[in-house]
Design a protein around this motif. Structure first.
Motif, PDB file in Angstrom:
ATOM      1  N   VAL A 187      27.630  -6.287 -22.353  1.00  0.00           N
ATOM      2  CA  VAL A 187      26.304  -5.723 -22.610  1.00  0.00           C
ATOM      3  C   VAL A 187      25.357  -6.018 -21.455  1.00  0.00           C
ATOM      4  O   VAL A 187      24.155  -6.182 -21.640  1.00  0.00           O
ATOM      5  N   SER A 188      25.890  -6.087 -20.272  1.00  0.00           N
ATOM      6  CA  SER A 188      25.075  -6.452 -19.117  1.00  0.00           C
ATOM      7  C   SER A 188      24.067  -5.376 -18.740  1.00  0.00           C
ATOM      8  O   SER A 188      23.132  -5.630 -17.989  1.00  0.00           O
ATOM      9  N   ALA A 189      24.248  -4.185 -19.224  1.00  0.00           N
ATOM     10  CA  ALA A 189      23.319  -3.102 -18.877  1.00  0.00           C
ATOM     11  C   ALA A 189      23.090  -2.243 -20.110  1.00  0.00           C
ATOM     12  O   ALA A 189      23.496  -2.588 -21.214  1.00  0.00           O
ATOM     13  N   GLY A 190      22.439  -1.114 -19.906  1.00  0.00           N
ATOM     14  CA  GLY A 190      22.257  -0.167 -20.992  1.00  0.00           C
ATOM     15  C   GLY A 190      21.185  -0.595 -21.968  1.00  0.00           C
ATOM     16  O   GLY A 190      20.101  -0.995 -21.579  1.00  0.00           O
ATOM     17  N   PHE A 191      21.513  -0.527 -23.268  1.00  0.00           N
ATOM     18  CA  PHE A 191      20.532  -0.833 -24.309  1.00  0.00           C
ATOM     19  C   PHE A 191      19.911  -2.222 -24.122  1.00  0.00           C
ATOM     20  O   PHE A 191      18.733  -2.418 -24.356  1.00  0.00           O
ATOM     21  N   ALA A 192      20.733  -3.161 -23.726  1.00  0.00           N
ATOM     22  CA  ALA A 192      20.245  -4.535 -23.648  1.00  0.00           C
ATOM     23  C   ALA A 192      19.084  -4.675 -22.679  1.00  0.00           C
ATOM     24  O   ALA A 192      18.220  -5.531 -22.862  1.00  0.00           O
ATOM     25  N   ASN A 193      19.052  -3.857 -21.630  1.00  0.00           N
ATOM     26  CA  ASN A 193      17.987  -3.954 -20.635  1.00  0.00           C
ATOM     27  C   ASN A 193      17.026  -2.775 -20.682  1.00  0.00           C
ATOM     28  O   ASN A 193      16.140  -2.656 -19.830  1.00  0.00           O
ATOM     29  N   SER A 194      17.196  -1.898 -21.645  1.00  0.00           N
ATOM     30  CA  SER A 194      16.342  -0.725 -21.697  1.00  0.00           C
ATOM     31  C   SER A 194      15.044  -1.046 -22.418  1.00  0.00           C
ATOM     32  O   SER A 194      14.884  -2.130 -22.994  1.00  0.00           O
ATOM     33  N   ALA A 195      14.131  -0.109 -22.414  1.00  0.00           N
ATOM     34  CA  ALA A 195      12.886  -0.295 -23.146  1.00  0.00           C
ATOM     35  C   ALA A 195      13.180  -0.349 -24.640  1.00  0.00           C
ATOM     36  O   ALA A 195      14.199   0.157 -25.115  1.00  0.00           O
ATOM     37  N   ASP A 196      12.299  -1.008 -25.373  1.00  0.00           N
ATOM     38  CA  ASP A 196      12.485  -1.096 -26.826  1.00  0.00           C
ATOM     39  C   ASP A 196      12.510   0.294 -27.440  1.00  0.00           C
ATOM     40  O   ASP A 196      11.852   1.216 -26.976  1.00  0.00           O
ATOM     41  N   ILE A 197      13.289   0.393 -28.524  1.00  0.00           N
ATOM     42  CA  ILE A 197      13.415   1.670 -29.227  1.00  0.00           C
ATOM     43  C   ILE A 197      12.593   1.588 -30.513  1.00  0.00           C
ATOM     44  O   ILE A 197      12.696   0.624 -31.274  1.00  0.00           O
ATOM     45  N   TYR A 198      11.793   2.588 -30.739  1.00  0.00           N
ATOM     46  CA  TYR A 198      10.929   2.611 -31.903  1.00  0.00           C
ATOM     47  C   TYR A 198      11.182   3.878 -32.716  1.00  0.00           C
ATOM     48  O   TYR A 198      11.358   4.960 -32.172  1.00  0.00           O
ATOM     49  N   GLY A 199      11.179   3.697 -34.015  1.00  0.00           N
ATOM     50  CA  GLY A 199      11.041   4.837 -34.892  1.00  0.00           C
ATOM     51  C   GLY A 199       9.558   5.013 -35.162  1.00  0.00           C
ATOM     52  O   GLY A 199       8.711   4.477 -34.443  1.00  0.00           O
ATOM     53  N   GLU A 200       9.255   5.722 -36.219  1.00  0.00           N
ATOM     54  CA  GLU A 200       7.845   5.961 -36.526  1.00  0.00           C
ATOM     55  C   GLU A 200       7.123   4.656 -36.854  1.00  0.00           C
ATOM     56  O   GLU A 200       6.024   4.398 -36.377  1.00  0.00           O
ATOM     57  N   ASP A 201       7.749   3.820 -37.675  1.00  0.00           N
ATOM     58  CA  ASP A 201       7.159   2.529 -38.027  1.00  0.00           C
ATOM     59  C   ASP A 201       8.162   1.397 -37.881  1.00  0.00           C
ATOM     60  O   ASP A 201       7.949   0.308 -38.415  1.00  0.00           O
ATOM     61  N   VAL A 202       9.234   1.641 -37.190  1.00  0.00           N
ATOM     62  CA  VAL A 202      10.321   0.672 -37.142  1.00  0.00           C
ATOM     63  C   VAL A 202      10.655   0.344 -35.699  1.00  0.00           C
ATOM     64  O   VAL A 202      10.760   1.237 -34.850  1.00  0.00           O
ATOM     65  N   LYS A 203      10.821  -0.931 -35.413  1.00  0.00           N
ATOM     66  CA  LYS A 203      11.272  -1.363 -34.099  1.00  0.00           C
ATOM     67  C   LYS A 203      12.730  -1.772 -34.184  1.00  0.00           C
ATOM     68  O   LYS A 203      13.134  -2.478 -35.105  1.00  0.00           O
ATOM     69  N   ILE A 204      13.508  -1.331 -33.208  1.00  0.00           N
ATOM     70  CA  ILE A 204      14.926  -1.681 -33.155  1.00  0.00           C
ATOM     71  C   ILE A 204      15.115  -2.719 -32.052  1.00  0.00           C
ATOM     72  O   ILE A 204      14.828  -2.467 -30.887  1.00  0.00           O
TER      73      ILE A 204
END
Length: 385
Positions: A26-43
């Motif tokens: 997991v050295s790249a990709g999601f782990a280093n990307s910007a946070d992902i948000y739904g309408e009211d949910v943070k992933i």
């Protein structure tokens, strides 16, 4: 954009923000990307198992299965899991490992994930959560049938057999064939799932023509159409009214040993009034009569003592029956002896005692009760039969 509906459902299954534990490369990709948000949910993407309910194993470009694989495989209870491969070269190794773990395998451009990649992965994870409940909705008229009814028994057996092979939401397609080959239920069903709660509703429909078949089974007689149905309903209504008259007395007799059916108004016979004179007074005598029913609970006891041969011949059999009674009394009573079960022998003995009172004796007992009711003043009464 990230699908808000998926994020909302994931949040409900996780009880708040969506925390995803990442395993493997997991050295790249999601782990280093910007946070992902739904309408009211943070992933949130975590680099370790921090009590998350969602887990992803990332297989590197070479298909290396060493980093984190053992730990990922051990995470099973109540969690959603998926294996992600980053290149076609790693596909075979990833699919084989995912099959062994019982989880899905998906491709994702891990270094530069698109919104479609993210939504596809999150949707896959959503369907990996456990199934919490299956509700089967059946026609209203079938809801009053007992469990031993053939149609209900078939339904319960089908649901039990099908649900045994379903543990997570991704396996719901098996419910489409839940009534395949059923005698009483349509093979076509409507299945709806609530991904927020893991609850599934199956709408079952009875086959055409079984309505009267089920009525016949419950009634114990043939009901093939409207005429026979109305005839049975009238008969049952008459029987119900008759039973209502004696119901309370039967209940009282079962509890206290004696029950009385009070005379009904329609059973009362009114006699013509007569004039009576006592000294200088004149009065009128009104008389009526009506049948009443006295129900007496008589506790009958009976026993049988079958002789099974000499002591040497029967000792082992008797000991086996006694030990069988300790394990399962019902099985012991169903033991066959001389062509009859022990239960039927005792039942025949009880029936013989119940019917042994002669007709003349019954008449005397009835006359005695008549006098006790009409003439008794609470004093002592001696009955000589």
């Amino acid at each position: 954009m990230v699908d808000n509906a998926i994020c909302s459902d994931l949040s409900a299954r996780c009880g708040g923000d969506v925390n995803i534990s990442l395993w493997g490369d997991v050295s790249a990709g999601f782990a280093n990307s910007a946070d992902i948000y739904g309408e009211d949910v943070k992933i949130n993407f975590l680099q370790q198992n921090g009590g998350s309910r969602i887990h992803i194993l990332v297989i590197n470009d070479n298909g290396d299965l060493t980093a984190g694989c053992a730990e990922f495989a051990s995470v099973t209870q109540g969690c959603a899991r998926a294996v992600v491969y980053r290149s076609q070269a790693a596909q075979h190794a990833a699919e084989e490992f995912a099959a062994n773990c019982g989880c899905p395998c998906v491709y994702c451009d891990w270094d530069n994930p698109s919104q479609d990649d993210i939504n596809s992965l999150l949707r896959t994870l959503l369907f990996e959560f456990p199934l919490s409940r299956i509700d089967v909705e059946i026609p209203e008229w079938t809801q009053v049938m007992p469990q031993e009814n053939s149609a209900i028994a078939e339904l319960l057996a089908a649901v039990s057999a099908c649900s045994a092979n379903i543990s997570k939401m991704s396996q719901l397609s098996a419910l489409d064939k839940i009534f395949e080959g059923a005698k009483y239920w349509n093979s076509s069903v409507n299945v709806t799932a609530d991904l927020k709660t893991g609850c599934v509703k199956v709408e079952a429909a009875a086959k055409d023509g079984i309505y009267f078949e089920m009525l016949s089974e419950i009634a114990g007689e043939e009901i093939s159409g409207e005429y026979s149905l109305m005839k049975f309903v009238r008969s049952a209504a008459d029987a119900g009214r008759g039973y209502a008259k004696v119901k309370d007395a039967l209940l009282c007799a079962s509890v206290n040993g004696y029950g009385i059916v009070q005379p009904a108004e329609e059973d009362i016979s009114y006699e013509a009034p007569s004039v009576i004179r006592q000294g200088g007074s004149v009065g009128i005598k009104l008389k009526a009569s009506a049948p009443s029913y006295h129900i007496i609970r008589v506790d009958v006891s009976g026993e049988v003592n079958p002789i099974m041969g000499s002591a040497a011949q029967s000792e082992n059999m008797v000991q086996g029956m006694m030990s069988g009674f300790e394990r399962d009394p019902e099985e012991m009573w169903n033991t066959d002896l001389f062509g009859k079960t022990l239960k039927s022998m005792v039942q025949e003995g009880l029936a013989a005692k119940v019917s042994c009172m002669q007709e003349e004796t019954r008449g005397k007992l009835r006359r005695a009760v008549n006098r006790m009711v009409n003439e008794g003043k609470g004093g002592a009464i001696v009955i000589i039969l």
